[in-house]
Design a protein around this motif. Structure first.
Motif, mmCIF file in Angstrom:
data_model
loop_
_atom_site.group_PDB
_atom_site.id
_atom_site.type_symbol
_atom_site.label_atom_id
_atom_site.label_comp_id
_atom_site.label_asym_id
_atom_site.label_seq_id
_atom_site.Cartn_x
_atom_site.Cartn_y
_atom_site.Cartn_z
ATOM 1 N N ASP A 197 -17.981 -20.346 -13.469
ATOM 2 C CA ASP A 197 -18.068 -19.428 -12.321
ATOM 3 C C ASP A 197 -18.368 -20.245 -11.056
ATOM 4 O O ASP A 197 -17.693 -20.106 -10.027
ATOM 5 C CB ASP A 197 -19.165 -18.388 -12.595
ATOM 6 C CG ASP A 197 -19.183 -17.247 -11.589
ATOM 7 O OD1 ASP A 197 -18.124 -16.978 -10.978
ATOM 8 O OD2 ASP A 197 -20.238 -16.611 -11.422
ATOM 9 N N HIS A 201 -16.096 -20.849 -7.727
ATOM 10 C CA HIS A 201 -16.560 -20.542 -6.361
ATOM 11 C C HIS A 201 -16.227 -21.711 -5.427
ATOM 12 O O HIS A 201 -15.740 -21.520 -4.314
ATOM 13 C CB HIS A 201 -18.081 -20.337 -6.324
ATOM 14 C CG HIS A 201 -18.551 -19.099 -7.023
ATOM 15 N ND1 HIS A 201 -19.855 -18.929 -7.447
ATOM 16 C CD2 HIS A 201 -17.898 -17.968 -7.382
ATOM 17 C CE1 HIS A 201 -19.976 -17.753 -8.025
ATOM 18 N NE2 HIS A 201 -18.800 -17.148 -8.004
ATOM 19 N N HIS A 280 -11.340 -14.662 -8.548
ATOM 20 C CA HIS A 280 -12.325 -13.613 -8.322
ATOM 21 C C HIS A 280 -11.664 -12.311 -7.903
ATOM 22 O O HIS A 280 -12.154 -11.231 -8.213
ATOM 23 C CB HIS A 280 -13.359 -14.064 -7.299
ATOM 24 C CG HIS A 280 -14.404 -14.922 -7.916
ATOM 25 N ND1 HIS A 280 -14.178 -16.247 -8.196
ATOM 26 C CD2 HIS A 280 -15.646 -14.637 -8.369
ATOM 27 C CE1 HIS A 280 -15.262 -16.740 -8.775
ATOM 28 N NE2 HIS A 280 -16.164 -15.793 -8.889
#
Ligand SMILES: NC(=O)c1ccc[n+]([C@@H]2O[C@H](COP(=O)([O-])OP(=O)(O)OC[C@H]3O[C@@H](n4cnc5c(N)ncnc54)[C@H](O)[C@@H]3O)[C@@H](O)[C@H]2O)c1
Ligand SMILES: [Fe+2]
Length: 308
Positions: A197, A201, A280
């Protein structure tokens, strides 16, 4: 063409092994006496809640503990947490202890403590929060979301199977307190998922369209890439790429854990200004994701999101 950009982050970041020992001085500076600690059963079972609550007890704080956060918390559970806390005492400050689920829940409760209402009152476009939230200390125990510094809190709309992301610079915690030692017991699977994750990002922030070319007028939260977000994302990618395999394979490697926590922090500082993109967006199929994709000029992505 946008001519200006701005950069927001959490005002104070405390980082290092043993940093948790600073909690009392942090709360003193916030002039807080009555503390709500928001966390989940996994953190409690790992013995971390006991460590924090005994620190609070030794320093004579009035503490209410809500330890029922579930992963990807439903909207209703945020209301339950708020009502429970309110029935116990007037809250001066909130501590979010755990991964993104607990910290996001703490953000929402700090929002409700300050402004009342229901979480969904603040959903439906960014910048719906009318002013500062209650003082919030975020203590991450995963190296992933970067929620300890971001402007976002994510809940789940169970009925409609949607993620509800509330985004506003007022949602950034007052203090981010990062102690790599708290991440030592994170199971390998969660280490891997949360680490990916953080990596996504950083990659999505670094590869974001430059801010100047984002098609939106006025003040926007996710502005596309700017020099500061690029610098943070670049370093985050480096740290995570070098340390994620080590942290997964050698959970007790404190240096790898520390570098992962630093990487996820920098990635959070970066993406919460630049925005995220494809991965995302697809993971968050709602109109907000479509809007972000549209700002980026990514018509293909916007239509994928519309289609989901
Ligand atoms: N606010 C943001 O900017 C942002 C960004 C990305 C994701 N999110 C949200 O964050 C949530 C996911 O957060 P996450 O990936 O950090 O996981 P999480 O908070 O859901 O935790 C996952 C599991 O790991 C356990 N755990 C956490 N730390 C531990 C530790 N040190 N030792 C033992 N067990 C531990 C927890 O008990 C839980 O069971 C999702 O709801 C996601 O939508 C928020
Ligand atoms: Fe994410």
């Amino acid at each position: 063409m946008r001519n200006t950009w701005d950069f927001y982050s959490t005002e104070r970041i405390v980082f290092g092994n043993g940093a948790i020992g600073q909690l009392d001085s942090i709360l003193q500076r916030l002039k807080a006496k009555n503390i709500l600690l928001v966390t989940d059963p996994g953190i409690k079972n790992a013995g971390i809640v006991d460590r924090i609550s005994s620190l609070l007890e030794q320093a004579n704080y009035e503490t209410v503990i809500y330890d029922q956060v579930v992963p990807e918390p439903p909207v209703d559970s945020a209301m339950d947490c708020y009502k429970f806390a309110k029935s116990q005492m007037d809250i001066d400050a909130v501590i979010g202890l755990g991964g993104g689920s607990s910290i996001d829940m703490a953000k929402i409760v700090a929002l409700l403590v300050a402004h009342g209402g229901h979480p969904l009152d603040y959903y439906g476009g960014e910048n719906q929060v009318p002013g500062p939230i209650a003082p919030l200390v975020a203590i991450p125990t995963t190296a992933g979301t970067g929620s300890e510094v971001t402007s976002v809190a994510v809940l789940t709309d169970v009925e409609n199977n949607l993620k509800v992301g509330i985004s506003d610079n007022y949602l950034r915690p007052t203090v981010a307190l990062l102690d790599p030692e708290l991440t030592l017991g994170l199971p390998a699977y969660v280490t891997a998922c949360s680490g990916i994750d953080a990596l996504s990002h950083a990659i999505e922030a670094y590869t974001a369209k430059p801010s100047a070319y984002i098609q939106a007028e006025g003040s926007i939260l996710f502005q596309g890439s700017i020099p500061i977000s690029d610098a943070l994302a670049y370093r985050a990618i480096e740290l995570i790429a070098k340390n994620l395999p080590l942290a997964v394979q050698q959970g007790s490697n404190l240096e790898a854990r520390s570098n992962m926590l630093m990487g996820s922090l920098l990635a959070g500082m970066s993406f919460s200004n630049a925005g995220t993109a494809a991965a995302h967006c697809i993971g968050l199929p709602n109109w907000r994701a479509c809007e972000v994709a549209a700002w980026r000029g990514d018509r293909a992505l916007a239509s994928i999101c519309h289609g989901i």
